[in-house]
Design a protein around this motif. Sequence first.
Motif, PDB file in Angstrom:
ATOM      1  N   TYR A 194      -7.952   2.039   1.659  1.00  0.00           N
ATOM      2  CA  TYR A 194      -7.296   0.739   1.472  1.00  0.00           C
ATOM      3  C   TYR A 194      -6.107   0.604   2.427  1.00  0.00           C
ATOM      4  O   TYR A 194      -5.931  -0.427   3.094  1.00  0.00           O
ATOM      5  CB  TYR A 194      -6.831   0.643   0.019  1.00  0.00           C
ATOM      6  N   LEU A 195      -5.287   1.649   2.493  1.00  0.00           N
ATOM      7  CA  LEU A 195      -4.140   1.635   3.393  1.00  0.00           C
ATOM      8  C   LEU A 195      -4.576   1.487   4.844  1.00  0.00           C
ATOM      9  O   LEU A 195      -4.019   0.677   5.598  1.00  0.00           O
ATOM     10  CB  LEU A 195      -3.339   2.928   3.234  1.00  0.00           C
ATOM     11  N   ARG A 196      -5.552   2.251   5.241  1.00  0.00           N
ATOM     12  CA  ARG A 196      -5.983   2.199   6.639  1.00  0.00           C
ATOM     13  C   ARG A 196      -6.519   0.812   6.993  1.00  0.00           C
ATOM     14  O   ARG A 196      -6.269   0.307   8.100  1.00  0.00           O
ATOM     15  CB  ARG A 196      -7.031   3.273   6.924  1.00  0.00           C
ATOM     16  N   GLN A 221      -3.337  -5.265  10.493  1.00  0.00           N
ATOM     17  CA  GLN A 221      -2.036  -5.616  11.058  1.00  0.00           C
ATOM     18  C   GLN A 221      -1.916  -5.213  12.529  1.00  0.00           C
ATOM     19  O   GLN A 221      -0.874  -5.419  13.143  1.00  0.00           O
ATOM     20  CB  GLN A 221      -0.911  -4.958  10.248  1.00  0.00           C
ATOM     21  N   GLY A 222      -2.983  -4.629  13.072  1.00  0.00           N
ATOM     22  CA  GLY A 222      -2.979  -4.275  14.483  1.00  0.00           C
ATOM     23  C   GLY A 222      -2.194  -3.021  14.822  1.00  0.00           C
ATOM     24  O   GLY A 222      -1.763  -2.859  15.971  1.00  0.00           O
ATOM     25  N   ALA A 223      -2.020  -2.123  13.836  1.00  0.00           N
ATOM     26  CA  ALA A 223      -1.268  -0.890  14.076  1.00  0.00           C
ATOM     27  C   ALA A 223      -2.181   0.140  14.735  1.00  0.00           C
ATOM     28  O   ALA A 223      -2.475   1.202  14.172  1.00  0.00           O
ATOM     29  CB  ALA A 223      -0.692  -0.353  12.769  1.00  0.00           C
ATOM     30  N   ALA A 254       1.585  -3.931   4.344  1.00  0.00           N
ATOM     31  CA  ALA A 254       1.495  -4.683   5.597  1.00  0.00           C
ATOM     32  C   ALA A 254       2.804  -4.620   6.376  1.00  0.00           C
ATOM     33  O   ALA A 254       2.812  -4.482   7.606  1.00  0.00           O
ATOM     34  CB  ALA A 254       1.119  -6.134   5.309  1.00  0.00           C
ATOM     35  N   ALA A 255       3.933  -4.692   5.665  1.00  0.00           N
ATOM     36  CA  ALA A 255       5.234  -4.589   6.337  1.00  0.00           C
ATOM     37  C   ALA A 255       5.412  -3.199   6.943  1.00  0.00           C
ATOM     38  O   ALA A 255       5.945  -3.058   8.051  1.00  0.00           O
ATOM     39  CB  ALA A 255       6.358  -4.887   5.348  1.00  0.00           C
ATOM     40  N   ALA A 256       4.973  -2.169   6.228  1.00  0.00           N
ATOM     41  CA  ALA A 256       5.059  -0.811   6.758  1.00  0.00           C
ATOM     42  C   ALA A 256       4.225  -0.680   8.028  1.00  0.00           C
ATOM     43  O   ALA A 256       4.651  -0.051   9.006  1.00  0.00           O
ATOM     44  CB  ALA A 256       4.581   0.189   5.704  1.00  0.00           C
TER      45      ALA A 256
END
Length: 358
Positions: A211-213, A219-221, A165-167
């Motif tokens: 999972y990453l996506r 996170q709104g990326a 999430a931080a990434a």
Amino acid sequence: MTAGHRSQGEQGLTRRGLLGLGALGAVSAAGAVGMWKAASGGATNTVSGTPTATGPVEPAPPSATPSPFAAAGNLTKLGGAVPFTAGKALLGSYLGLKGMSYPEAVRYRRKQLGRDHRIAHVFYAWPDRLPTSIEGMPKKAIPMVSWRGPKYDKILSGDSDDLIAAAARRIKELDRPTLLRWGWEMNGRWYEWGGFQNKRNPEGYVKCFRYLREIFDDQGAGNVSWVWSPNWNSSPDEDWNRMEAYYPGDDFVDWVGVSGYNLQQESPATLFDPVYQRYAPRKPLMITEIGAKDHGGTSKADWITDFSEYVAQRPAIGASVWFDTDTHPNYPEAWRFDTDPQSAAAYRAMATSPRFSA
């Protein structure tokens, strides 16, 4: 990448280069920023590690290549936040030249070529803080972040949720369309995120990618385009390890990439046609790592010219990212394109051709 670069990445060193893509009709990088903001509301062949014994793959002739995007629907949506440009290819690089800082190397290449590359390719280890800026990157460049993975259990257990999430928040802070190439060359035996080092479990890779996506989306990326990037051939060369077994699915992949180097004098068609044939009907293609080895005489210059002509014949290729370096610690080849005048001229001709004008 190499074992040497992998160890450097674990120490927090980043690698820079550059990737840019425009939208249908040759949209500029600034235009691409606006597009994603509006949409979001605001044989042996790898330079990476252990060689594979896979022999050359016989390519189909150009006339047999499928019509790109026959089943893709709306072309303007291809590529996600970093949109595909019909009929154009973005030329980028991972850039690391001896005796030069990255900004110095960018300026040197600009003087040589009369243009900037359009992709800034950088490498990060799994625990690294992903970039919120890239010093010296050309203004119109689009970053491509190659992010190492851990073993699958570290992701699927949920133990890395805060790190992920931080990434995502940091990549969002880049505030420009960004290509994220997570867990590349997963069909090789040389990386810990590959199926070979995870109990021969390609499905675990698929689950991790998805999972990453999902966390990045949460996170709104929305500035991220997801690049899935196998090696051109698989090691081990076994049925369970075929690259298609690692494909996360069309809903999770924006660009299909591939790594390939002419270590055994493979032609561009041998290296890239198998991926092109399988995925060009529905996804834009990107050559995410490429370099030409000097096999004597004018072989390097000839291969660069052959590659330029190869891309000209395959309209679904929307980007190519050169491995432009002579700082590779564990491989004797100088992958930079200007090792001799003929190769430098061939690369400049490619870089200034209409096909690479995106």
